[in-house]
Design a protein around this motif. Structure first.
Motif, PDB file in Angstrom:
ATOM      1  N   ALA A 114       5.286   3.336  11.075  1.00 17.88           N
ATOM      2  CA  ALA A 114       4.393   2.211  11.392  1.00 17.88           C
ATOM      3  C   ALA A 114       4.266   1.302  10.179  1.00 17.88           C
ATOM      4  N   THR A 115       5.087   0.267  10.118  1.00 17.15           N
ATOM      5  CA  THR A 115       5.126  -0.595   8.931  1.00 17.15           C
ATOM      6  C   THR A 115       3.925  -1.521   8.818  1.00 17.15           C
ATOM      7  N   ASP A 116       3.195  -1.719   9.901  1.00 14.13           N
ATOM      8  CA  ASP A 116       2.041  -2.614   9.850  1.00 14.13           C
ATOM      9  C   ASP A 116       0.731  -1.850   9.721  1.00 14.13           C
ATOM     10  N   GLN A 117       0.811  -0.616   9.239  1.00 15.94           N
ATOM     11  CA  GLN A 117      -0.364   0.231   9.123  1.00 15.94           C
ATOM     12  C   GLN A 117      -1.390  -0.363   8.156  1.00 15.94           C
ATOM     13  N   ALA A 118      -2.661  -0.405   8.571  1.00 11.65           N
ATOM     14  CA  ALA A 118      -3.744  -0.847   7.694  1.00 11.65           C
ATOM     15  C   ALA A 118      -4.298   0.364   6.952  1.00 11.65           C
ATOM     16  N   PHE A 119      -4.634   0.172   5.663  1.00 14.31           N
ATOM     17  CA  PHE A 119      -5.130   1.270   4.835  1.00 14.31           C
ATOM     18  C   PHE A 119      -6.571   1.010   4.420  1.00 14.31           C
ATOM     19  N   ASP A 120      -7.309   2.089   4.257  1.00 18.39           N
ATOM     20  CA  ASP A 120      -8.708   1.979   3.848  1.00 18.39           C
ATOM     21  C   ASP A 120      -8.834   1.550   2.398  1.00 18.39           C
ATOM     22  N   PHE A 121      -7.926   1.992   1.567  1.00 18.53           N
ATOM     23  CA  PHE A 121      -7.878   1.555   0.177  1.00 18.53           C
ATOM     24  C   PHE A 121      -6.489   1.825  -0.377  1.00 18.53           C
ATOM     25  N   HIS A 122      -6.241   1.379  -1.598  1.00 12.63           N
ATOM     26  CA  HIS A 122      -4.909   1.468  -2.195  1.00 12.63           C
ATOM     27  C   HIS A 122      -5.002   2.093  -3.586  1.00 12.63           C
ATOM     28  N   MET A 123      -4.039   2.948  -3.896  1.00 11.14           N
ATOM     29  CA  MET A 123      -3.900   3.506  -5.241  1.00 11.14           C
ATOM     30  C   MET A 123      -2.448   3.342  -5.668  1.00 11.14           C
ATOM     31  N   PRO A 124      -2.211   2.953  -6.913  1.00  8.85           N
ATOM     32  CA  PRO A 124      -0.819   2.777  -7.356  1.00  8.85           C
ATOM     33  C   PRO A 124       0.028   4.034  -7.192  1.00  8.85           C
ATOM     34  N   VAL A 125      -0.516   5.189  -7.610  1.00 14.60           N
ATOM     35  CA  VAL A 125       0.229   6.446  -7.532  1.00 14.60           C
ATOM     36  C   VAL A 125      -0.611   7.470  -6.776  1.00 14.60           C
ATOM     37  N   VAL A 126      -0.005   8.082  -5.765  1.00 11.78           N
ATOM     38  CA  VAL A 126      -0.631   9.180  -5.041  1.00 11.78           C
ATOM     39  C   VAL A 126       0.217  10.421  -5.255  1.00 11.78           C
ATOM     40  N   VAL A 127      -0.432  11.511  -5.645  1.00 11.09           N
ATOM     41  CA  VAL A 127       0.228  12.801  -5.837  1.00 11.09           C
ATOM     42  C   VAL A 127      -0.370  13.774  -4.838  1.00 11.09           C
ATOM     43  N   VAL A 128       0.482  14.495  -4.118  1.00 10.19           N
ATOM     44  CA  VAL A 128       0.018  15.444  -3.105  1.00 10.19           C
ATOM     45  C   VAL A 128       0.288  16.863  -3.591  1.00 10.19           C
ATOM     46  N   GLY A 129      -0.780  17.607  -3.862  1.00 10.84           N
ATOM     47  CA  GLY A 129      -0.667  18.984  -4.334  1.00 10.84           C
ATOM     48  C   GLY A 129      -1.111  19.122  -5.771  1.00 10.84           C
ATOM     49  N   ALA A 130      -2.189  19.890  -6.004  1.00 15.84           N
ATOM     50  CA  ALA A 130      -2.771  19.995  -7.344  1.00 15.84           C
ATOM     51  C   ALA A 130      -2.432  21.321  -8.010  1.00 15.84           C
TER      52      ALA A 130
END
Length: 469
Positions: A6-22
């Protein structure tokens, strides 16, 4: 769930870098991205970060570190690379192997000097299991929990935004594989959509996904006494996302086994005492392998024995090597350590044939004197024979951590089948192809965490660069 185009997806907010898994890889990636000036959102599915890092013994192998030089140990990337390729019989991904060999030492130095991670050289593993020199860097307690806690503390101090209880269940991407963001499912049922410029997947391996294990590691997944000792969250989710986005897979049959998991307690038995002369027998009272040939493949050796069980036999001298370690103390408190004054009395306690155990121990004594040769190729002459009071711990073999995953380049960017990188997807830890080649016998001790922190650091730096472009 998975990947949405879905290329037209709206986002609640934006972060430059997202990392998944801590885990170690994700925390290291977040630290590196912050050091490069990027804002980072680190997402962890569990309410409290734990995973494979906390369950480990907290060791990372690395070459050419300042810690090694301070102790007079000569080591470098060429020696490390040669050890990796020798251990894997040339099957390790040469790009990843070279990347880890060249960068693991700098990564340890960076974590120590910039982020106060208390690495030190704790034990002498030179000459064991493929390491030609001592390059085992661990924290003082020799536990993954201390290492994990130190990395979390460092991330907080560096300004990383760590959100727990946040399960990423969907990745949004363009048709060409450019990631636009992710969807987060909160434990309270809330949903958030976060846009990003670069996505780093460090969701670990697939050891808890029995379907994937059976598919990619049939030698273990179909073993009669299949056992998995790892975090239940290692379900291969990140690897599957990478494939859906166009990423290629490497060395998917590689895994870290361990042949000294206390049964039925599920607690690691520290292998130092076996390396220094203890032995492992089966329920027939007989040795069945070279216990020091391969700490990973020993898992299969034990699982092939009757009932998939072995007994580590040791004396007071070997016990002294491990009795102050937390795992051994816990096993002792649970009554897992069986003790007797004679071999016959010990045989009665552990229910193995007394005559067979007596013959085995007599043979081991002759082996230490060089009077006979071990049929499995183990050299016993470097250590004194077992003597005096004897102890035993019941053990089994287990799959600890898968080592195959997404192919990456020297900057930890995920690669397509044609070798070109995906636009802004990076991977590290168990989500990425490691340095273990194929199968179970290519694993170098501490390679898992070495690859995690090294690719994590490179992924974070690369992600920050992509976000700034």
């Amino acid at each position: 769930m998975g990947v949405s185009r879905a290329t037209d997806q709206a986002f609640d907010f934006h972060m430059p870098v997202v990392v998944v898994g801590a885990g170690a890889a994700g925390l290291t990636a977040a630290l590196a991205a912050r050091d490069a000036g990027a804002e980072v959102l680190l997402l962890e599915r569990d309410p409290h970060p734990r995973g494979s890092t906390s369950m480990s013994q907290g060791y990372a192998c690395a070459a050419g570190t300042k810690i090694q030089r301070e102790q007079g140990i000569e080591d470098g990337s060429e020696t490390f690379f040669a050890d990796i390729m020798a251990r894997t019989k040339g099957t390790a991904d040469p790009v990843v192997a070279r990347t880890v060999a060249d960068n693991a030492g700098e990564t340890i130095d960076w974590l120590v000097e910039r982020h106060a991670i208390p690495f030190r050289l704790n034990i002498s593993w030179a000459g064991f299991f493929g390491h030609s020199v001592n390059r085992m860097h661990g924290v003082p307690s020799r536990t993954g929990e201390e290492l994990h806690g130190s990395l979390i503390r460092a991330a907080e101090e560096a300004g990383v935004t760590l959100v727990t209880g946040a399960h990423v269940d969907e990745v949004y991407a363009d048709a060409d594989g450019t990631v636009r963001g992710v969807r987060i499912q909160r434990r309270d049922g809330g949903v958030e959509k976060v846009g990003c410029d670069a996505l780093v997947l460090t969701t670990c391996g697939f050891g808890a996904n029995h379907e994937m294990v059976r598919k990619f590691i049939p030698s273990f997944g179909t073993a009669p006494y299949y056992r998995y000792f790892g975090h239940e969250g290692n379900d291969g989710e990140g690897i599957q996302w990478g494939v859906e986005l166009g990423g290629a897979l490497g060395c998917m049959d590689a895994y870290q086994g361990y042949g000294a998991l206390a049964e039925p307690y599920g607690i690691i038995v520290n292998y130092d005492m076996v390396m220094q002369g203890a032995i492992t027998v089966n329920t027939l009272g007989e040795r069945f392998s070279n216990e020091n040939a391969d700490i990973s493949a020993q898992a299969l050796n034990i699982l092939r024995q009757p009932d998939g069980i072995g007994w580590i036999i040791f004396d007071d001298e070997r016990r002294a090597l491990v009795e102050d370690l937390p795992e051994y103390r816990e096993l002792a408190s649970l009554g897992a350590v069986r003790t007797a004054e004679t071999s016959d009395a010990l045989a009665a306690l552990i229910k193995v044939p007394a005559d067979a155990l007596r013959r085995t121990l007599d043979d081991v004594e002759r082996l230490t004197k060089g009077e006979i040769t071990c049929p499995f190729g183990r050299d016993f002459t470097r250590h004194p024979p077992l003597s005096g009071r004897l102890h035993a711990l019941k053990t089994t073999g287990a799959l600890f951590h898968t080592q195959g995953g997404l192919k990456v380049d020297a900057g930890a960017r995920v690669l397509r089948e044609d070798g070109t990188p995906l636009p802004n997807l990076l991977a590290g830890g168990g989500t990425a192809c490691s340095i273990s080649g194929n199968g179970v016998d290519g694993y170098l001790p501490a390679a898992g965490l070495a690859t995690a922190i090294t690719l994590g650091r490179l992924a974070g730096a690369t992600a920050a660069g992509l976000a700034a472009a």
